[in-house]
Motif scaffolding. Sequence first.
Motif, PDB file in Angstrom:
ATOM      1  N   ALA A 159       7.821 -36.044  66.697  1.00  0.00           N
ATOM      2  CA  ALA A 159       8.300 -37.408  66.943  1.00  0.00           C
ATOM      3  C   ALA A 159       7.504 -38.419  66.123  1.00  0.00           C
ATOM      4  CB  ALA A 159       8.203 -37.727  68.431  1.00  0.00           C
ATOM      5  N   ARG A 160       6.201 -38.194  66.007  1.00  0.00           N
ATOM      6  CA  ARG A 160       5.360 -39.117  65.233  1.00  0.00           C
ATOM      7  C   ARG A 160       5.718 -39.058  63.746  1.00  0.00           C
ATOM      8  NH1 ARG A 160      -0.057 -38.210  63.269  1.00  0.00           N
ATOM      9  NH2 ARG A 160      -0.195 -36.334  64.548  1.00  0.00           N
ATOM     10  N   ILE A 161       5.929 -37.841  63.245  1.00  0.00           N
ATOM     11  CA  ILE A 161       6.280 -37.714  61.830  1.00  0.00           C
ATOM     12  C   ILE A 161       7.665 -38.298  61.571  1.00  0.00           C
ATOM     13  CG2 ILE A 161       6.721 -36.058  59.976  1.00  0.00           C
ATOM     14  CD1 ILE A 161       4.639 -34.217  61.308  1.00  0.00           C
ATOM     15  N   ALA A 162       8.603 -38.044  62.480  1.00  0.00           N
ATOM     16  CA  ALA A 162       9.953 -38.592  62.323  1.00  0.00           C
ATOM     17  C   ALA A 162       9.924 -40.111  62.317  1.00  0.00           C
ATOM     18  CB  ALA A 162      10.859 -38.078  63.438  1.00  0.00           C
ATOM     19  N   ASP A 163       9.167 -40.694  63.218  1.00  0.00           N
ATOM     20  CA  ASP A 163       9.069 -42.151  63.270  1.00  0.00           C
ATOM     21  C   ASP A 163       8.491 -42.705  61.976  1.00  0.00           C
ATOM     22  OD1 ASP A 163       9.176 -44.678  64.959  1.00  0.00           O
ATOM     23  OD2 ASP A 163       7.045 -44.637  64.421  1.00  0.00           O
ATOM     24  N   GLY A 164       7.547 -41.978  61.400  1.00  0.00           N
ATOM     25  CA  GLY A 164       6.934 -42.436  60.163  1.00  0.00           C
ATOM     26  C   GLY A 164       7.874 -42.455  58.981  1.00  0.00           C
ATOM     27  N   VAL A 165       8.970 -41.670  59.045  1.00  0.00           N
ATOM     28  CA  VAL A 165       9.940 -41.675  57.944  1.00  0.00           C
ATOM     29  C   VAL A 165      11.216 -42.412  58.334  1.00  0.00           C
ATOM     30  CG1 VAL A 165       9.012 -39.560  56.952  1.00  0.00           C
ATOM     31  CG2 VAL A 165      10.910 -39.411  58.590  1.00  0.00           C
TER      32      VAL A 165
END
Length: 657
Positions: free
Chosen positions: A583-589
């Motif tokens: 979720a954190r990586i997805a939010d970052g992109v």
Amino acid sequence: MSALNDSTRGRVLFGGDYNPEQWPEEVWSEDVRLMRAAGVNSVTLGVFSWARIEPRPGARDFGWLDRLMDLMEQAGIGVLLATPTASPPPWMGARHPETLPRDEDGRTVWWGSRQQFCASSPVYREFAAALTEDLARRYGGHPALRMWHINNEYCTHCWCDETARHFRRWLRARHGSVDALNEAWGTAFWSQRYDDWEEIIPPRRAQYMKNPGQVLDFRRFTSDALLECFTAERDIVLRHTPGTPVTSNFMPLWTGQDAWRWAEEEDVVSVDIYPDPKDPLGGQYNAMLGDMTRSQARGPWVLMEQAAGPVNWRGVNHPKPPGLNRLWSLQSVARGADAVCYFQWRQSRQGAEKFHSGMLTHAGEQGRTFQEIKRIGADLTRLGPYVTGTRVESGIAVLHDWDSWWADQQEGRPSARLDYTEVVRAWHRALWESNLSAAFARPDHELSGYRLVVVPHLYLLGDAAIDNLVGYVHGGGTLVCGFLTGIADEDDRVRPGGMDPRLRELFGIGTVHEWWPLDAEESVECDGFRGTLWSEELELSTGEAVASYRGGELAGFPAVVRAGRAWYVSTLPEPEALRGLLARIADGVGVTPTLEGLPAGVEAVRRGELLFLLNHGAKAVALPVAGNHHEVLTDRPVDGPVELERHGVAVLREVTS
């Protein structure tokens, strides 16, 4: 998926396998009455009717099927007409034993059940083609015909001598020469070198471990041999009805059929999905298979089979609680299905599946199951004009590949606990629980349309696939890769350094010293989370250790590595940790959940202009939804929070004026 035809536009197909040959004809008119009451607009006929149509070699009995086709047309119910070639009649095995499959010990698989055919048998193929030809000639112009359903759940395996001859022809086409085959299979090991094609046999029972390259090629061959059977029948029906779509139902995550390749040969991609009602993550399993099938179809797809209640093949076969059948059916529509069908319409009174539920169970018209079927039929009638033909958009791709799965199942691997499908499911679960819409893709597919690509675990990756992943990241994409990925090439040959050098450079990994698989009760402490199933002893080059192992033999070694837009996760984090990481990586992109702040167990999916809200939790919930909406299933405006009962569903359409 192609449009079925103009008469089905705006309608979700609803129905199931109809096996009226099990019943006296006076029951047929009652079936039609109840189908119409339930909103059924589609049935599959003929799946297991070979012995009825061809009671003896060369005979044809179409009279009963003529009457059924006409009856369906008069009732306004479309027919998915099956070629009944999945289950040859007993006369074929008795008169032509060479059509019967043999297991890896050489034992004959006899008639008396179903699917007792060798896919390589010329005799089986001749009888199947002749019957398909006559079926297509007779019903190709019938107004009830909507789609062709070829065979059923292709799942046979065979190790007979005819299969061996076919396997050798397949190997010649793949490798060209015996020397090239010896190189691909690594036959220098254990004195397995072949000098002549005739020495090569399928991987039958052996004294010890079998050659992994041989087993991998045999799995590829088996999928291709079955595909040859499908395409032969497909080509016959298309010659008679060039405008009528053709399908064959996949079994979900079945290892024997490369569904990526098969989907390319189908007009309509269909699948059978049977989640366990007792599985607390049954909804996630249903969602994952919907995402996978939609991706194979590259658009809308067909849910060809599901159970209206209990099945009969688990150790304990649990019924579906009230509302669960509706929840999972509408969840499939939310994730791209343009058809919701069942096995079967009327529950059988005899035979091996008499305890497998039907849309109309032994309880009859007043039974709870049939009453729920009627409600689902009404729901689909309301949804049809809004959903059919529309798409589900995803910014995330999950990579899945049959070659890698097949190679991953080899004997003599580092851990027999490593279950490929369970790892894929764990990563998809992390996205599903965060309401992050995901598609599936093969590692050599075009990936530039996705902001985030996740690779749960792909042991085997070909050169083209590796170059594709590297090119994706260099082109601006973000890649998150799980453990033991890129270890072997197409021939199951271990890459230099224990991981392909291109991937090690991409992730900033210098050396893979050792793989450290974990026992069932074992876990590893990492910075901020616990890892399960697997761990690795990595040395970094240019990568950054986002999290490291703490304690034990791997203390201080990196557990999660990042090099720019490429991430490598060398263990399987516990569910909450994996969910948080993705979720954190997805939010970052810039990939955000469909809806923020939903309670646990509530799923939100957008399909076209509709927002589906599905409650998989044990309790009713109230959901505040911003904006002005109309609830499609009840045909009412939304005034205040959306109330979802246990297993409840709401479908919202935004009102802009």
